[in-house]
Design a protein around this motif. Structure first.
Motif, PDB file in Angstrom:
ATOM      1  N   ASN A  38      38.063  26.951  37.794  1.00 20.16           N
ATOM      2  CA  ASN A  38      36.958  26.922  36.827  1.00 20.16           C
ATOM      3  C   ASN A  38      35.694  27.643  37.309  1.00 20.16           C
ATOM      4  O   ASN A  38      34.663  27.571  36.626  1.00 20.16           O
ATOM      5  CB  ASN A  38      36.617  25.467  36.493  1.00 20.16           C
ATOM      6  CG  ASN A  38      37.786  24.761  35.825  1.00 20.16           C
ATOM      7  OD1 ASN A  38      38.229  25.147  34.746  1.00 20.16           O
ATOM      8  ND2 ASN A  38      38.340  23.752  36.490  1.00 20.16           N
ATOM      9  N   HIS A  39      35.752  28.334  38.449  1.00 19.42           N
ATOM     10  CA  HIS A  39      34.500  28.857  39.020  1.00 19.42           C
ATOM     11  C   HIS A  39      33.803  29.857  38.098  1.00 19.42           C
ATOM     12  O   HIS A  39      32.590  29.925  38.053  1.00 19.42           O
ATOM     13  CB  HIS A  39      34.744  29.462  40.422  1.00 19.42           C
ATOM     14  CG  HIS A  39      35.320  30.841  40.406  1.00 19.42           C
ATOM     15  ND1 HIS A  39      36.659  31.086  40.189  1.00 19.42           N
ATOM     16  CD2 HIS A  39      34.744  32.066  40.581  1.00 19.42           C
ATOM     17  CE1 HIS A  39      36.881  32.384  40.238  1.00 19.42           C
ATOM     18  NE2 HIS A  39      35.728  33.002  40.474  1.00 19.42           N
ATOM     19  N   ASP A  40      34.581  30.657  37.365  1.00 19.02           N
ATOM     20  CA  ASP A  40      33.993  31.687  36.491  1.00 19.02           C
ATOM     21  C   ASP A  40      34.084  31.326  35.012  1.00 19.02           C
ATOM     22  O   ASP A  40      33.913  32.206  34.161  1.00 19.02           O
ATOM     23  CB  ASP A  40      34.735  33.024  36.710  1.00 19.02           C
ATOM     24  CG  ASP A  40      34.083  33.876  37.792  1.00 19.02           C
ATOM     25  OD1 ASP A  40      32.920  33.601  38.162  1.00 19.02           O
ATOM     26  OD2 ASP A  40      34.738  34.829  38.265  1.00 19.02           O
ATOM     27  N   LEU A  41      34.361  30.080  34.719  1.00 17.18           N
ATOM     28  CA  LEU A  41      34.587  29.682  33.328  1.00 17.18           C
ATOM     29  C   LEU A  41      33.429  30.075  32.415  1.00 17.18           C
ATOM     30  O   LEU A  41      33.627  30.415  31.241  1.00 17.18           O
ATOM     31  CB  LEU A  41      34.832  28.160  33.256  1.00 17.18           C
ATOM     32  CG  LEU A  41      35.030  27.571  31.860  1.00 17.18           C
ATOM     33  CD1 LEU A  41      36.238  28.189  31.165  1.00 17.18           C
ATOM     34  CD2 LEU A  41      35.181  26.056  31.940  1.00 17.18           C
ATOM     35  N   GLU A  50      43.859  37.101  35.810  1.00 18.15           N
ATOM     36  CA  GLU A  50      44.410  37.674  37.048  1.00 18.15           C
ATOM     37  C   GLU A  50      43.474  37.391  38.226  1.00 18.15           C
ATOM     38  O   GLU A  50      43.907  37.032  39.324  1.00 18.15           O
ATOM     39  CB  GLU A  50      44.624  39.188  36.898  1.00 18.15           C
ATOM     40  CG  GLU A  50      45.553  39.724  37.970  1.00 18.15           C
ATOM     41  CD  GLU A  50      45.348  41.174  38.319  1.00 18.15           C
ATOM     42  OE1 GLU A  50      44.193  41.626  38.410  1.00 18.15           O
ATOM     43  OE2 GLU A  50      46.356  41.864  38.528  1.00 18.15           O
ATOM     44  N   HIS A  51      42.152  37.537  37.973  1.00 15.49           N
ATOM     45  CA  HIS A  51      41.155  37.272  39.016  1.00 15.49           C
ATOM     46  C   HIS A  51      41.175  35.794  39.433  1.00 15.49           C
ATOM     47  O   HIS A  51      41.211  35.484  40.628  1.00 15.49           O
ATOM     48  CB  HIS A  51      39.764  37.664  38.511  1.00 15.49           C
ATOM     49  CG  HIS A  51      38.638  37.200  39.375  1.00 15.49           C
ATOM     50  ND1 HIS A  51      38.407  37.724  40.637  1.00 15.49           N
ATOM     51  CD2 HIS A  51      37.685  36.231  39.195  1.00 15.49           C
ATOM     52  CE1 HIS A  51      37.368  37.113  41.178  1.00 15.49           C
ATOM     53  NE2 HIS A  51      36.917  36.200  40.334  1.00 15.49           N
ATOM     54  N   VAL A  52      41.174  34.909  38.461  1.00 18.16           N
ATOM     55  CA  VAL A  52      41.139  33.472  38.781  1.00 18.16           C
ATOM     56  C   VAL A  52      42.377  33.073  39.592  1.00 18.16           C
ATOM     57  O   VAL A  52      42.276  32.341  40.586  1.00 18.16           O
ATOM     58  CB  VAL A  52      41.008  32.622  37.486  1.00 18.16           C
ATOM     59  CG1 VAL A  52      41.227  31.142  37.787  1.00 18.16           C
ATOM     60  CG2 VAL A  52      39.637  32.825  36.860  1.00 18.16           C
ATOM     61  N   ALA A 108      36.802  33.168  49.097  1.00 22.08           N
ATOM     62  CA  ALA A 108      37.982  33.493  48.287  1.00 22.08           C
ATOM     63  C   ALA A 108      37.595  34.383  47.105  1.00 22.08           C
ATOM     64  O   ALA A 108      38.281  35.359  46.789  1.00 22.08           O
ATOM     65  CB  ALA A 108      38.637  32.209  47.796  1.00 22.08           C
ATOM     66  N   ASP A 109      36.466  34.059  46.479  1.00 20.11           N
ATOM     67  CA  ASP A 109      36.009  34.829  45.320  1.00 20.11           C
ATOM     68  C   ASP A 109      35.628  36.245  45.738  1.00 20.11           C
ATOM     69  O   ASP A 109      35.975  37.233  45.083  1.00 20.11           O
ATOM     70  CB  ASP A 109      34.804  34.099  44.697  1.00 20.11           C
ATOM     71  CG  ASP A 109      34.374  34.715  43.379  1.00 20.11           C
ATOM     72  OD1 ASP A 109      35.233  35.263  42.663  1.00 20.11           O
ATOM     73  OD2 ASP A 109      33.169  34.631  43.048  1.00 20.11           O
ATOM     74  N   MET A 110      34.913  36.353  46.862  1.00 17.16           N
ATOM     75  CA  MET A 110      34.478  37.648  47.363  1.00 17.16           C
ATOM     76  C   MET A 110      35.696  38.500  47.742  1.00 17.16           C
ATOM     77  O   MET A 110      35.763  39.691  47.451  1.00 17.16           O
ATOM     78  CB  MET A 110      33.590  37.425  48.589  1.00 17.16           C
ATOM     79  CG  MET A 110      32.719  38.588  48.940  1.00 17.16           C
ATOM     80  SD  MET A 110      31.460  38.109  50.149  1.00 17.16           S
ATOM     81  CE  MET A 110      32.408  37.357  51.439  1.00 17.16           C
TER      82      MET A 110
HETATM   83 FE   FE2 Z   1      34.986  35.120  40.455  1.00 15.32          FE
END
Ligand code: FE2
Length: 256
Positions: free
Chosen positions: A99-102, A62-64, A198-200
């Motif tokens: 893939n940022h949090d993979l 959901e986050h990604v 975007a992540d923040m």
């Molecule tokens: Fe993240």
């Protein structure tokens, strides 16, 4: 918490993003990678502590997905304000977001986050998950990039930089990229900044969804008509009135 249907729909959106935005030989490799780990990744949380964000089954995907949507929207804002959009591609933007949090998945054999076994920590601290000690330490970006390369999934220099620095200056390891004063040492693309924003944004929204309703229920006294200005005005007036002895004067000022 998400329902089984929501988890399934989120997985559909996740794989659809790969179909839509990723091209070339790595598209099938990336789809194959996520098919291989589908069972683990669909139910992964985005964090092991409730204090962080999306610490529940399905929270990771959901986050990604939210980061992908926010990254595309942020990109439009940067473009409208004049950023040089020729320095990266939409594929690089979405690949980095997907893939940022993979690295949070752990390694090939073991998951990073496993159910908390300490009852006290679960009950008192709300930690439903804990770190799996079978997984040797690596930072989330390092492990994510390692997982991609060890499965033969190529990434560009821009994608490497964006994934590596997606936590912005919250991670001191990024100082060397983001705190450079020499123009030639600064990133040559806005991609890392767009992904970080975007992540923040996604993590903040997820925090609000989890915690603000709890605060509203537990601190009712702050809810109505509370402003610093209003409070200061009232207390000054009350103080002044209490110092007046004449009832006439008090009535006069009280009407002001
Ligand atoms: Fe993240």
């Amino acid at each position: 918490m998400l329902t089984a249907e929501q988890i399934q729909a989120n997985w559909g959106e996740f794989t659809e993003n790969i179909h839509k935005y990723i091209t070339g030989g790595r598209k099938e490799k990336l789809l194959g990678f996520y098919r291989k780990y589908e069972e683990r990744i669909t139910i992964m949380p985005a964090a092991h502590k409730k204090e962080y964000h999306n610490s529940f089954p399905g929270g990771y995907v959901e986050h990604v997905n939210r980061v992908v949507r926010c990254a595309i929207k942020q990109c439009q804002l940067w473009e409208e304000e004049g950023a040089d959009m020729t320095t990266f591609t939409v594929e690089e933007l979405v690949f980095s977001a997907i893939n940022h949090d993979l690295g949070k998945m752990g390694n090939e054999e073991h998951e990073s986050y496993i159910p908390q076994t300490d009852k006290w920590r679960k009950d008192k601290l709300g930690e439903d998950y804990m770190f799996n000690k079978q997984v040797p330490f690596a930072s989330v970006p390092d492990r994510g990039l390692f997982m991609l390369q060890s499965h033969g999934i190529r990434y560009s220099f821009n994608e490497m930089l964006a994934i590596q620095t997606h936590d912005g200056l919250y991670d001191e390891a990024n100082n060397k990229y983001l705190k450079a004063f020499m123009p030639e040492q600064k990133p040559r693309t806005s991609l890392p900044f767009i992904l970080h924003q975007a992540d923040m944004m996604a993590a903040r929204i997820e925090f609000e969804r989890e915690w603000l309703p709890k605060f509203k229920n537990s601190v009712p006294t702050q809810a109505e008509n509370f402003t610093l200005t209003g409070k200061a005005k009232k207390s000054t007036k009350d103080k002044a009135l209490s110092q007046l002895e004449s009832k006439g004067l008090k009535d006069l000022f009280d009407k002001l």
